[in-house]
Scaffold this active site. Sequence first.
Site, PDB file in Angstrom:
ATOM      1  N   GLU A   1      -5.239   2.872 -10.567  1.00 30.45           N
ATOM      2  CA  GLU A   1      -5.868   1.569 -10.319  1.00 30.45           C
ATOM      3  C   GLU A   1      -7.042   1.367 -11.265  1.00 30.45           C
ATOM      4  O   GLU A   1      -7.279   0.279 -11.775  1.00 30.45           O
ATOM      5  CB  GLU A   1      -6.390   1.489  -8.878  1.00 30.45           C
TER       6      GLU A   1
ATOM      7  N   CYS B   1       0.822  -1.217   0.000  1.00 26.01           N
ATOM      8  CA  CYS B   1       0.000   0.000   0.000  1.00 26.01           C
ATOM      9  C   CYS B   1       0.850   1.259   0.000  1.00 26.01           C
ATOM     10  O   CYS B   1       1.687   1.468   0.886  1.00 26.01           O
ATOM     11  CB  CYS B   1      -0.931  -0.006   1.217  1.00 26.01           C
TER      12      CYS B   1
ATOM     13  N   ARG C   1      -0.164   4.617   2.994  1.00 28.27           N
ATOM     14  CA  ARG C   1      -0.104   4.339   4.427  1.00 28.27           C
ATOM     15  C   ARG C   1       0.142   5.542   5.325  1.00 28.27           C
ATOM     16  O   ARG C   1       0.080   5.429   6.542  1.00 28.27           O
ATOM     17  CB  ARG C   1       0.960   3.262   4.698  1.00 28.27           C
TER      18      ARG C   1
ATOM     19  N   TRP D   1      -9.179   5.264  -0.361  1.00 26.62           N
ATOM     20  CA  TRP D   1      -9.701   5.884  -1.575  1.00 26.62           C
ATOM     21  C   TRP D   1      -8.846   5.400  -2.742  1.00 26.62           C
ATOM     22  O   TRP D   1      -7.786   4.803  -2.553  1.00 26.62           O
ATOM     23  CB  TRP D   1      -9.653   7.417  -1.469  1.00 26.62           C
TER      24      TRP D   1
HETATM   25  N1  ARG Z   1      -6.892  -2.051  -7.156  1.00 25.57           N
HETATM   26  C1  ARG Z   1      -8.184  -2.338  -6.626  1.00 25.57           C
HETATM   27  C2  ARG Z   1      -9.245  -1.836  -7.579  1.00 25.57           C
HETATM   28  O1  ARG Z   1      -8.929  -1.260  -8.589  1.00 25.57           O
HETATM   29  C3  ARG Z   1      -8.383  -1.692  -5.279  1.00 25.57           C
HETATM   30  C4  ARG Z   1      -7.348  -2.067  -4.233  1.00 25.57           C
HETATM   31  C5  ARG Z   1      -7.369  -1.153  -3.023  1.00 25.57           C
HETATM   32  N2  ARG Z   1      -7.073   0.206  -3.425  1.00 25.57           N
HETATM   33  C6  ARG Z   1      -7.106   1.279  -2.627  1.00 25.57           C
HETATM   34  N3  ARG Z   1      -6.849   2.442  -3.145  1.00 25.57           N
HETATM   35  N4  ARG Z   1      -7.373   1.191  -1.333  1.00 25.57           N
HETATM   36  O2  ARG Z   1     -10.420  -1.965  -7.373  1.00 25.57           O
END
Ligand code: ARG
Length: 373
Positions: free
Chosen positions: A237, A63, A66, A232
Amino acid sequence: MGILQQQAEAFIHQLYREKGRPEEAVGRMREIEEEIHVSGTYTHTYEELSYGAKLAWRNSNKCIGRLFWENLHVFDARHIYSAEKAAEAARRHLRFAAGEGKIRPAVTVFPQRKPDGTDPLFFHNHQLIRYAGYETGRGDPHSLETTRLAESFGWKGNGGDFDLLPLLIQEGEDIHVFDLDQKQDVQEIDIVHPEEEAFRKLGLKWYTVPAISDMEMNIGGIIYGAAPFNGWYMGTEIAARNFADSFRYDRLKQTAEILGMNTAKISSLWKDRALVELNRAVLYSFQEAGAGIVDHHTAAEQFRLFCGKENQQGRKVTGDWTWLIPPVSPASVHIFHETYDNTIKTPNFFYRNRTSGTGCPFIGNQEKGLFQP
Ligand code: ARG
Protein backbone atom coordinates in the site's frame (compact mmCIF):
# COMPACT_ATOMS: atom_id res chain seq x y z
CA MET A 1 -42.37 -3.16 7.71
CA GLY A 2 -40.12 -0.18 7.08
CA ILE A 3 -36.67 -0.57 5.62
CA LEU A 4 -35.02 0.25 8.97
CA GLN A 5 -36.98 -2.53 10.71
CA GLN A 6 -36.02 -4.96 7.98
CA GLN A 7 -32.32 -4.16 8.27
CA ALA A 8 -32.52 -4.27 12.07
CA GLU A 9 -34.28 -7.62 11.95
CA ALA A 10 -31.69 -9.22 9.68
CA PHE A 11 -28.83 -7.96 11.85
CA ILE A 12 -30.38 -8.82 15.21
CA HIS A 13 -31.21 -12.36 14.14
CA GLN A 14 -27.72 -12.85 12.71
CA LEU A 15 -26.06 -11.53 15.84
CA TYR A 16 -27.97 -13.62 18.35
CA ARG A 17 -27.70 -16.68 16.10
CA GLU A 18 -23.91 -16.32 15.76
CA LYS A 19 -23.59 -15.63 19.48
CA GLY A 20 -25.44 -18.86 20.23
CA ARG A 21 -28.46 -17.15 21.88
CA PRO A 22 -31.01 -17.14 19.04
CA GLU A 23 -33.93 -17.11 21.48
CA GLU A 24 -33.08 -13.53 22.49
CA ALA A 25 -33.67 -12.09 19.04
CA VAL A 26 -37.46 -11.97 19.09
CA GLY A 27 -37.71 -10.08 22.38
CA ARG A 28 -34.99 -7.68 21.34
CA MET A 29 -36.77 -7.01 18.03
CA ARG A 30 -39.95 -6.16 19.91
CA GLU A 31 -37.99 -3.56 21.89
CA ILE A 32 -36.41 -2.16 18.75
CA GLU A 33 -39.73 -1.88 16.93
CA GLU A 34 -41.18 0.02 19.85
CA GLU A 35 -38.19 2.38 19.90
CA ILE A 36 -38.43 3.01 16.15
CA HIS A 37 -42.14 3.65 16.51
CA VAL A 38 -41.56 6.28 19.18
CA SER A 39 -38.35 7.94 17.96
CA GLY A 40 -37.86 7.01 14.31
CA THR A 41 -34.65 5.17 15.09
CA TYR A 42 -33.15 2.74 17.61
CA THR A 43 -30.05 2.36 19.73
CA HIS A 44 -27.60 -0.53 19.73
CA THR A 45 -26.50 -2.19 22.94
CA TYR A 46 -22.72 -2.23 23.34
CA GLU A 47 -22.70 -5.89 22.36
CA GLU A 48 -24.60 -5.10 19.16
CA LEU A 49 -22.33 -2.18 18.35
CA SER A 50 -19.21 -4.18 19.01
CA TYR A 51 -20.25 -7.31 17.13
CA GLY A 52 -21.80 -5.23 14.34
CA ALA A 53 -18.50 -3.41 13.81
CA LYS A 54 -16.69 -6.73 13.63
CA LEU A 55 -19.19 -7.95 11.04
CA ALA A 56 -18.67 -4.73 9.09
CA TRP A 57 -14.99 -5.65 8.87
CA ARG A 58 -15.73 -9.31 8.07
CA ASN A 59 -17.95 -8.15 5.21
CA SER A 60 -15.40 -5.72 3.74
CA ASN A 61 -14.89 -7.24 0.31
CA LYS A 62 -11.83 -5.16 -0.48
CA CYS A 63 -9.91 -6.17 2.64
CA ILE A 64 -7.30 -8.92 2.53
CA GLY A 65 -6.73 -8.72 6.31
CA ARG A 66 -10.08 -10.02 7.50
CA LEU A 67 -8.73 -13.11 9.30
CA PHE A 68 -8.45 -10.92 12.39
CA TRP A 69 -12.00 -9.53 12.36
CA GLU A 70 -12.79 -10.83 15.83
CA ASN A 71 -9.88 -8.89 17.33
CA LEU A 72 -11.31 -5.49 16.45
CA HIS A 73 -11.32 -3.18 19.45
CA VAL A 74 -14.51 -1.12 19.54
CA PHE A 75 -14.44 2.24 21.32
CA ASP A 76 -17.91 3.48 22.11
CA ALA A 77 -17.88 7.26 21.65
CA ARG A 78 -21.60 7.63 21.12
CA HIS A 79 -21.82 10.06 24.03
CA ILE A 80 -19.47 12.55 22.35
CA TYR A 81 -21.18 15.49 20.67
CA SER A 82 -18.44 18.13 20.53
CA ALA A 83 -15.69 18.36 17.93
CA GLU A 84 -13.18 19.02 20.67
CA LYS A 85 -14.03 15.84 22.55
CA ALA A 86 -14.12 13.97 19.23
CA ALA A 87 -10.58 15.12 18.45
CA GLU A 88 -9.47 13.84 21.85
CA ALA A 89 -11.14 10.50 21.17
CA ALA A 90 -9.52 10.28 17.73
CA ARG A 91 -6.10 10.96 19.22
CA ARG A 92 -6.71 8.38 21.94
CA HIS A 93 -7.66 5.94 19.19
CA LEU A 94 -4.37 6.58 17.38
CA ARG A 95 -2.28 6.11 20.51
CA PHE A 96 -4.11 2.88 21.34
CA ALA A 97 -3.76 1.58 17.77
CA ALA A 98 -0.01 2.20 17.67
CA GLY A 99 0.23 0.09 20.82
CA GLU A 100 3.78 -0.84 21.70
CA GLY A 101 4.73 -1.56 18.13
CA LYS A 102 2.14 -4.24 17.60
CA ILE A 103 -0.67 -2.41 15.83
CA ARG A 104 -4.12 -2.98 17.30
CA PRO A 105 -7.12 -2.83 14.96
CA ALA A 106 -9.75 -0.49 16.37
CA VAL A 107 -12.80 1.56 15.51
CA THR A 108 -14.12 4.57 17.42
CA VAL A 109 -17.86 4.96 16.99
CA PHE A 110 -19.37 8.44 17.30
CA PRO A 111 -23.12 9.24 17.52
CA GLN A 112 -25.34 7.71 14.88
CA ARG A 113 -27.05 9.58 12.05
CA LYS A 114 -30.28 11.28 13.12
CA PRO A 115 -33.64 10.41 11.53
CA ASP A 116 -33.43 13.73 9.62
CA GLY A 117 -30.36 12.36 7.81
CA THR A 118 -27.72 14.53 9.44
CA ASP A 119 -24.68 13.37 11.39
CA PRO A 120 -23.97 15.04 14.73
CA LEU A 121 -20.26 14.83 13.87
CA PHE A 122 -18.08 13.70 11.00
CA PHE A 123 -14.51 13.88 9.76
CA HIS A 124 -13.47 15.68 6.61
CA ASN A 125 -10.18 13.77 6.73
CA HIS A 126 -9.72 10.72 4.52
CA GLN A 127 -7.56 9.17 7.25
CA LEU A 128 -6.88 10.41 10.79
CA ILE A 129 -3.20 10.57 9.84
CA ARG A 130 -2.41 11.88 6.36
CA TYR A 131 0.20 14.12 4.76
CA ALA A 132 -0.78 17.44 3.22
CA GLY A 133 -0.51 18.06 -0.52
CA TYR A 134 0.31 21.40 -2.14
CA GLU A 135 -0.19 23.04 -5.53
CA THR A 136 3.62 23.32 -5.68
CA GLY A 137 3.73 19.55 -6.19
CA ARG A 138 5.12 18.89 -2.72
CA GLY A 139 3.40 16.42 -0.40
CA ASP A 140 0.65 13.93 -1.16
CA PRO A 141 -1.48 14.97 -4.14
CA HIS A 142 -4.27 12.81 -2.74
CA SER A 143 -4.65 15.40 0.03
CA LEU A 144 -4.92 18.54 -2.15
CA GLU A 145 -8.59 19.08 -1.41
CA THR A 146 -8.32 18.37 2.33
CA THR A 147 -5.26 20.61 2.54
CA ARG A 148 -7.14 23.46 0.87
CA LEU A 149 -9.99 22.98 3.29
CA ALA A 150 -7.59 23.11 6.26
CA GLU A 151 -5.94 26.24 4.84
CA SER A 152 -9.32 27.91 4.45
CA PHE A 153 -9.64 27.59 8.22
CA GLY A 154 -6.31 29.25 8.87
CA TRP A 155 -4.15 26.11 9.08
CA LYS A 156 -0.73 26.53 7.53
CA GLY A 157 1.61 23.68 6.60
CA ASN A 158 5.34 23.83 6.06
CA GLY A 159 5.03 23.21 2.34
CA GLY A 160 6.96 19.96 2.71
CA ASP A 161 6.37 16.41 1.58
CA PHE A 162 5.29 15.01 4.94
CA ASP A 163 3.35 17.67 6.84
CA LEU A 164 0.71 16.13 9.07
CA LEU A 165 -2.76 17.39 8.26
CA PRO A 166 -4.89 18.53 11.18
CA LEU A 167 -8.16 16.83 12.08
CA LEU A 168 -11.08 18.58 10.39
CA ILE A 169 -14.21 17.76 12.32
CA GLN A 170 -17.69 18.87 11.40
CA GLU A 171 -19.93 19.63 14.37
CA GLY A 172 -23.36 20.75 13.22
CA GLU A 173 -22.79 23.63 10.80
CA ASP A 174 -19.16 24.25 11.75
CA ILE A 175 -15.80 22.74 10.96
CA HIS A 176 -13.24 22.64 13.77
CA VAL A 177 -9.50 22.19 13.22
CA PHE A 178 -7.19 20.29 15.59
CA ASP A 179 -3.49 19.55 15.18
CA LEU A 180 -2.23 16.09 15.97
CA ASP A 181 0.70 15.83 18.34
CA GLN A 182 3.42 14.48 16.04
CA LYS A 183 5.32 12.85 18.91
CA GLN A 184 2.45 11.41 20.92
CA ASP A 185 -0.18 10.58 18.35
CA VAL A 186 1.85 9.57 15.32
CA GLN A 187 4.55 6.99 14.84
CA GLU A 188 6.55 7.55 11.63
CA ILE A 189 9.15 5.33 10.05
CA ASP A 190 12.08 6.59 7.97
CA ILE A 191 12.37 4.39 4.93
CA VAL A 192 15.83 2.92 4.40
CA HIS A 193 17.03 0.04 2.25
CA PRO A 194 18.51 -3.19 3.70
CA GLU A 195 21.64 -2.89 1.52
CA GLU A 196 21.76 0.39 -0.35
CA GLU A 197 22.79 3.28 1.89
CA ALA A 198 22.04 5.78 -0.90
CA PHE A 199 18.35 4.93 -0.66
CA ARG A 200 18.10 7.27 2.35
CA LYS A 201 18.55 10.23 0.02
CA LEU A 202 15.02 9.70 -1.25
CA GLY A 203 13.96 11.16 2.09
CA LEU A 204 10.91 8.92 2.39
CA LYS A 205 8.95 8.20 5.53
CA TRP A 206 5.44 6.98 6.33
CA TYR A 207 3.14 6.65 9.32
CA THR A 208 2.29 3.27 10.86
CA VAL A 209 -1.47 3.50 11.48
CA PRO A 210 -3.83 3.69 8.49
CA ALA A 211 -7.11 4.92 10.00
CA ILE A 212 -9.85 5.49 7.43
CA SER A 213 -12.12 8.28 8.64
CA ASP A 214 -14.30 9.15 5.63
CA MET A 215 -16.47 6.05 5.50
CA GLU A 216 -19.69 5.38 7.33
CA MET A 217 -20.56 2.17 9.10
CA ASN A 218 -24.00 0.62 8.59
CA ILE A 219 -25.09 -1.80 11.30
CA GLY A 220 -28.65 -3.05 11.11
CA GLY A 221 -29.78 0.04 9.23
CA ILE A 222 -28.20 2.44 11.71
CA ILE A 223 -25.59 4.67 10.10
CA TYR A 224 -22.53 5.80 11.99
CA GLY A 225 -21.25 8.69 9.89
CA ALA A 226 -18.12 9.02 11.99
CA ALA A 227 -16.49 5.69 12.75
CA PRO A 228 -12.75 5.88 11.99
CA PHE A 229 -11.19 2.42 11.85
CA ASN A 230 -7.66 1.11 11.50
CA GLY A 231 -5.74 -2.02 10.80
CA TRP A 232 -2.05 -2.30 10.01
CA TYR A 233 -0.39 -1.70 6.68
CA MET A 234 0.39 -4.20 3.99
CA GLY A 235 3.75 -3.05 2.60
CA THR A 236 2.52 -2.67 -0.98
CA GLU A 237 0.00 0.00 0.00
CA ILE A 238 2.85 2.32 0.88
CA ALA A 239 5.58 1.14 -1.46
CA ALA A 240 3.72 0.20 -4.63
CA ARG A 241 0.95 2.78 -4.45
CA ASN A 242 1.57 5.76 -2.16
CA PHE A 243 5.21 6.13 -3.19
CA ALA A 244 4.94 4.81 -6.74
CA ASP A 245 1.67 5.97 -8.34
CA SER A 246 2.31 8.77 -10.82
CA PHE A 247 -0.54 10.69 -9.21
CA ARG A 248 0.85 10.19 -5.69
CA TYR A 249 4.52 10.59 -4.60
CA ASP A 250 5.69 9.35 -8.01
CA ARG A 251 9.14 8.19 -6.83
CA LEU A 252 9.86 5.26 -9.15
CA LYS A 253 12.28 7.13 -11.41
CA GLN A 254 14.21 8.66 -8.52
CA THR A 255 14.39 5.27 -6.82
CA ALA A 256 15.76 3.64 -9.96
CA GLU A 257 18.34 6.39 -10.43
CA ILE A 258 19.53 6.31 -6.83
CA LEU A 259 19.97 2.55 -7.12
CA GLY A 260 22.01 3.05 -10.28
CA MET A 261 19.59 1.58 -12.79
CA ASN A 262 19.55 2.65 -16.40
CA THR A 263 16.15 4.21 -16.97
CA ALA A 264 16.59 4.82 -20.68
CA LYS A 265 14.89 1.67 -21.84
CA ILE A 266 11.46 0.85 -20.43
CA SER A 267 11.83 -2.79 -21.48
CA SER A 268 14.77 -3.13 -19.09
CA LEU A 269 12.00 -3.34 -16.45
CA TRP A 270 13.64 -0.65 -14.31
CA LYS A 271 10.17 0.31 -13.03
CA ASP A 272 9.49 -3.22 -11.87
CA ARG A 273 12.93 -3.49 -10.25
CA ALA A 274 12.46 -0.13 -8.50
CA LEU A 275 9.07 -1.31 -7.24
CA VAL A 276 10.57 -4.41 -5.69
CA GLU A 277 13.34 -2.42 -3.98
CA LEU A 278 10.85 0.13 -2.66
CA ASN A 279 8.76 -2.71 -1.25
CA ARG A 280 11.79 -4.35 0.34
CA ALA A 281 12.78 -1.03 1.88
CA VAL A 282 9.35 -0.35 3.38
CA LEU A 283 9.05 -3.84 4.90
CA TYR A 284 12.64 -3.74 6.17
CA SER A 285 12.29 -0.27 7.72
CA PHE A 286 9.04 -1.07 9.52
CA GLN A 287 10.44 -4.39 10.78
CA GLU A 288 13.67 -2.79 11.99
CA ALA A 289 11.63 -0.21 13.89
CA GLY A 290 9.49 -2.96 15.44
CA ALA A 291 6.40 -1.48 13.78
CA GLY A 292 3.58 -3.73 12.60
CA ILE A 293 3.37 -4.40 8.88
CA VAL A 294 2.57 -7.41 6.70
CA ASP A 295 3.97 -8.41 3.31
CA HIS A 296 1.54 -9.38 0.56
CA HIS A 297 2.52 -13.06 0.51
CA THR A 298 1.82 -13.49 4.22
CA ALA A 299 -1.37 -11.44 3.94
CA ALA A 300 -2.60 -13.67 1.11
CA GLU A 301 -1.94 -16.78 3.22
CA GLN A 302 -3.87 -15.19 6.09
CA PHE A 303 -6.71 -14.48 3.70
CA ARG A 304 -6.67 -18.14 2.65
CA LEU A 305 -7.06 -19.10 6.33
CA PHE A 306 -9.90 -16.61 6.70
CA CYS A 307 -11.77 -18.14 3.74
CA GLY A 308 -11.23 -21.64 5.15
CA LYS A 309 -12.54 -20.64 8.57
CA GLU A 310 -15.56 -18.91 7.11
CA ASN A 311 -16.40 -21.90 4.92
CA GLN A 312 -16.14 -24.14 7.96
CA GLN A 313 -18.74 -21.93 9.65
CA GLY A 314 -20.98 -22.44 6.62
CA ARG A 315 -20.51 -18.86 5.46
CA LYS A 316 -19.59 -17.80 1.94
CA VAL A 317 -16.81 -15.22 1.77
CA THR A 318 -17.56 -12.30 -0.50
CA GLY A 319 -14.69 -10.37 -2.02
CA ASP A 320 -13.60 -7.80 -4.58
CA TRP A 321 -10.88 -9.40 -6.68
CA THR A 322 -9.70 -6.07 -8.07
CA TRP A 323 -8.81 -4.94 -4.56
CA LEU A 324 -7.77 -8.23 -3.03
CA ILE A 325 -4.91 -8.91 -5.45
CA PRO A 326 -1.68 -7.13 -4.45
CA PRO A 327 -0.37 -4.44 -6.81
CA VAL A 328 3.02 -6.17 -7.12
CA SER A 329 3.47 -9.73 -8.34
CA PRO A 330 -0.27 -10.38 -8.22
CA ALA A 331 -0.07 -13.76 -9.90
CA SER A 332 2.35 -14.96 -7.21
CA VAL A 333 -0.50 -15.21 -4.69
CA HIS A 334 -3.39 -17.67 -4.88
CA ILE A 335 -6.04 -14.91 -4.79
CA PHE A 336 -5.16 -13.97 -8.38
CA HIS A 337 -6.20 -17.41 -9.57
CA GLU A 338 -9.54 -17.46 -7.76
CA THR A 339 -12.84 -15.76 -8.42
CA TYR A 340 -14.81 -13.96 -5.73
CA ASP A 341 -18.45 -13.04 -5.36
CA ASN A 342 -18.61 -9.27 -4.83
CA THR A 343 -22.08 -9.19 -3.27
CA ILE A 344 -22.23 -6.42 -0.64
CA LYS A 345 -23.45 -7.64 2.75
CA THR A 346 -24.31 -5.48 5.74
CA PRO A 347 -23.08 -4.64 8.32
CA ASN A 348 -20.41 -2.91 6.27
CA PHE A 349 -18.46 0.27 5.66
CA PHE A 350 -19.60 2.51 2.81
CA TYR A 351 -18.12 5.58 1.20
CA ARG A 352 -19.67 8.76 2.45
CA ASN A 353 -21.14 11.12 -0.06
CA ARG A 354 -18.39 13.75 0.14
CA THR A 355 -20.43 16.68 -1.23
CA SER A 356 -23.52 16.57 0.95
CA GLY A 357 -21.62 15.24 3.90
CA THR A 358 -24.00 12.34 4.26
CA GLY A 359 -24.00 9.00 2.58
CA CYS A 360 -26.97 7.11 1.33
CA PRO A 361 -27.41 3.69 2.89
CA PHE A 362 -29.83 2.42 0.27
CA ILE A 363 -27.87 2.80 -2.93
CA GLY A 364 -24.77 0.82 -3.77
CA ASN A 365 -22.13 3.42 -3.06
CA GLN A 366 -19.36 0.86 -2.70
CA GLU A 367 -18.27 1.00 -6.31
CA LYS A 368 -16.33 4.22 -6.59
CA GLY A 369 -13.24 3.40 -8.58
CA LEU A 370 -11.08 0.33 -8.57
CA PHE A 371 -8.07 -0.44 -6.40
CA GLN A 372 -7.36 0.89 -2.96
CA PRO A 373 -6.49 4.53 -2.40
N1 ARG B 1 -4.26 2.13 1.21
C1 ARG B 1 -4.43 3.11 2.23
C2 ARG B 1 -3.12 3.83 2.46
O1 ARG B 1 -2.14 3.52 1.83
C3 ARG B 1 -4.88 2.48 3.53
C4 ARG B 1 -6.15 1.66 3.44
C5 ARG B 1 -6.38 0.78 4.65
N2 ARG B 1 -5.30 -0.18 4.77
C6 ARG B 1 -5.13 -1.04 5.78
N3 ARG B 1 -4.08 -1.81 5.76
N4 ARG B 1 -6.00 -1.15 6.77
O2 ARG B 1 -3.00 4.72 3.26
